[in-house]
Design a protein around this motif. Sequence first.
Motif, PDB file in Angstrom:
ATOM      1  N   VAL A 154       2.159  -5.462 -41.038  1.00 45.12           N
ATOM      2  CA  VAL A 154       2.380  -4.602 -41.088  1.00 45.12           C
ATOM      3  C   VAL A 154       1.340  -3.721 -39.974  1.00 45.12           C
ATOM      4  N   GLY A 155       0.618  -4.020 -39.202  1.00 46.52           N
ATOM      5  CA  GLY A 155      -0.232  -3.218 -38.049  1.00 46.52           C
ATOM      6  C   GLY A 155      -0.664  -2.458 -39.391  1.00 46.52           C
ATOM      7  N   CYS A 156       0.560  -0.791 -38.864  1.00 44.70           N
ATOM      8  CA  CYS A 156       0.456   0.260 -39.309  1.00 44.70           C
ATOM      9  C   CYS A 156      -0.685   0.765 -40.833  1.00 44.70           C
ATOM     10  N   VAL A 157      -0.475   0.030 -41.360  1.00 46.82           N
ATOM     11  CA  VAL A 157       0.104  -0.082 -43.321  1.00 46.82           C
ATOM     12  C   VAL A 157      -1.587  -1.018 -43.264  1.00 46.82           C
ATOM     13  N   SER A 158      -2.616  -0.479 -44.029  1.00 43.59           N
ATOM     14  CA  SER A 158      -4.172  -0.639 -43.975  1.00 43.59           C
ATOM     15  C   SER A 158      -4.005  -0.730 -45.097  1.00 43.59           C
ATOM     16  N   GLY A 159      -5.715  -1.524 -46.084  1.00 48.07           N
ATOM     17  CA  GLY A 159      -6.254  -0.979 -47.342  1.00 48.07           C
ATOM     18  C   GLY A 159      -7.236  -0.328 -47.444  1.00 48.07           C
ATOM     19  N   ALA A 160      -7.001   0.601 -46.630  1.00 51.90           N
ATOM     20  CA  ALA A 160      -8.515   1.116 -47.189  1.00 51.90           C
ATOM     21  C   ALA A 160      -8.950   1.683 -48.216  1.00 51.90           C
ATOM     22  N   GLU A 161      -7.259   2.795 -48.651  1.00 52.74           N
ATOM     23  CA  GLU A 161      -7.152   3.475 -49.712  1.00 52.74           C
ATOM     24  C   GLU A 161      -6.782   2.343 -50.950  1.00 52.74           C
TER      25      GLU A 161
ATOM     26  N   GLU B 298      19.774  -6.342 -39.332  1.00 49.83           N
ATOM     27  CA  GLU B 298      19.417  -5.835 -38.231  1.00 49.83           C
ATOM     28  C   GLU B 298      18.576  -4.192 -38.002  1.00 49.83           C
ATOM     29  N   ARG B 299      18.819  -3.036 -38.863  1.00 46.66           N
ATOM     30  CA  ARG B 299      18.077  -2.059 -38.725  1.00 46.66           C
ATOM     31  C   ARG B 299      16.173  -2.193 -39.728  1.00 46.66           C
ATOM     32  N   LEU B 300      16.410  -3.225 -40.079  1.00 45.95           N
ATOM     33  CA  LEU B 300      15.537  -2.573 -40.993  1.00 45.95           C
ATOM     34  C   LEU B 300      14.400  -3.874 -40.191  1.00 45.95           C
ATOM     35  N   ARG B 301      15.013  -4.809 -39.394  1.00 48.04           N
ATOM     36  CA  ARG B 301      14.073  -5.865 -38.622  1.00 48.04           C
ATOM     37  C   ARG B 301      13.634  -4.864 -37.468  1.00 48.04           C
ATOM     38  N   MET B 302      14.582  -3.892 -36.689  1.00 47.61           N
ATOM     39  CA  MET B 302      13.909  -3.228 -35.586  1.00 47.61           C
ATOM     40  C   MET B 302      12.820  -2.401 -36.278  1.00 47.61           C
ATOM     41  N   LEU B 303      12.889  -1.715 -37.091  1.00 48.82           N
ATOM     42  CA  LEU B 303      11.472  -0.653 -38.118  1.00 48.82           C
ATOM     43  C   LEU B 303      10.415  -1.567 -38.125  1.00 48.82           C
ATOM     44  N   ARG B 304      10.482  -3.009 -38.627  1.00 44.57           N
ATOM     45  CA  ARG B 304       9.223  -3.291 -39.183  1.00 44.57           C
ATOM     46  C   ARG B 304       8.942  -4.043 -37.479  1.00 44.57           C
ATOM     47  N   GLU B 305       9.447  -4.408 -36.620  1.00 48.25           N
ATOM     48  CA  GLU B 305       9.117  -4.967 -35.127  1.00 48.25           C
ATOM     49  C   GLU B 305       8.589  -3.576 -34.837  1.00 48.25           C
ATOM     50  N   ALA B 306       8.608  -2.157 -34.450  1.00 55.64           N
ATOM     51  CA  ALA B 306       8.247  -1.200 -34.367  1.00 55.64           C
ATOM     52  C   ALA B 306       6.723  -0.523 -35.084  1.00 55.64           C
ATOM     53  N   GLY B 307       6.371  -1.294 -36.552  1.00 57.81           N
ATOM     54  CA  GLY B 307       5.441  -0.735 -36.689  1.00 57.81           C
ATOM     55  C   GLY B 307       6.061  -0.411 -38.197  1.00 57.81           C
TER      56      GLY B 307
END
Length: 452
Positions: free
Chosen positions: A442-449, A407-416
């Motif tokens: 996850v939108g906040c982790v990108s592959g620019a680097e 449940e904690r993992l789900r909350m964190l993932r839903e928050a980004g």
Amino acid sequence: MTHGGTAPTAGEEGGGLRTALTGLTTRGRSFLAAGVAAAICAYVLGQSDLLRVGLLLAVLPLVCATVLYRTRYRVAGSRRLSPSRVPAGSEARVHLRMDNVSRLPTGLLMLQDRVPYVLGPRPRFVLDRVEAGGRREVSYRVRSDLRGRYPLGPLQLRLTDPFGMCELTRSFSTYDTLTVIPRVEPLPPVLLTGEARGYGDGRQRSLALAGEDDVIPRGYRHGDDLRRVHWRSTARYGELMVRREEQPQRARCTVLLDTRGIAYRGAGPDSAFEWAVAGTASTLVHMLERGFSVRLLTDTGSSVPGEGAEGFAGASKESADAAGLMMDTLAVIDHSDGTGLSRAYDVLRGGNEGLLVAFFGDLDEEQASMAAKMSRRSGGALAFLLDSGAWVREPTDVPGPLDRSEERLRMLREAGWAAVRVPRGVSLAELWREADQQRTGVGCVSGAEGGS
């Protein structure tokens, strides 16, 4: 690292011959007692020959103590650690050097160094006669599975006579400190970025701009390098103009370590908290090596002493010193008395934190909600969630329900967050790759680097 000093001469400490007599060994006391007993028996029985034997037995330890007490040679000692900062579970070697700085040769010397019990047994050495101006070198190894700062010393020198009748102990005043830092695990080059706000191309653009000049010149100031003179602008404005250098904004990374005592169970080098500390150390070194400006943050809101407003800069001459400061901080970090993450959230409230990497212990619903909001203050969020209950559970025990941690993992993932659960016995490198696999969702982790 070398520290040294000169041990007092045999006659400098104490308070007279009485001090030397307290240094009599078991052999010396036995000789003295036997001599006194023989003298008494000789007096009672009227045996003059027995009296001479008794006097000989009693006088021998007294003469040895007097000679040792009046010996006037001086000995200098030094200690060198190689290295002075060592990862947990690795060995360091301690080199001891004794120099006879007097004009007289020494007798038999017994050398002993004080070390904490966690580093191993107390080392003892027997040194043969040291000639005037001569030296002796010995070494021993120390090892600890527990991180921390451990004092070594002071060095003790025991002087003894050739017959072993008397021993005098002299101590040096200096000591050294061995720092046992967390283990650092190399991490794979996954596609995570800590791009700073205002840099749409992430860290690649930051590196590309390093050392470039701003095209807007400014007026010459006293002390400016004449090689920075911009001649075209000088001719245009009729005054000396210089090129303005711009320091590009670096990619930033904040590593958050949850140190709350209520968030972890168990103790020792294989506990969940020690894994979190080692993971924090590995992440800090990994990001520094890739040129990020790195900051260490705890749940109490504290950071590394001497850290700048934007953390320590990586890929620079000072990055090794920065890594050393952070490793020294993690070497002595311990559980906090706090119950929440609000102080860390207040520090992150300013935003523009770049990549946020967090190592969380057990989270209740309130703290999980607080952690979820932290992702809004960063350009990317990565969380490692430790279920300390699973770490203290024996292999034969029936596993408990994972509903709470899931449940904690789900909350964190839903928050980004790109959040992964940390089971016992899994390396950080494996979890690092698992977090990389979540980046597409996850939108906040990108592959620019691609190299960080």
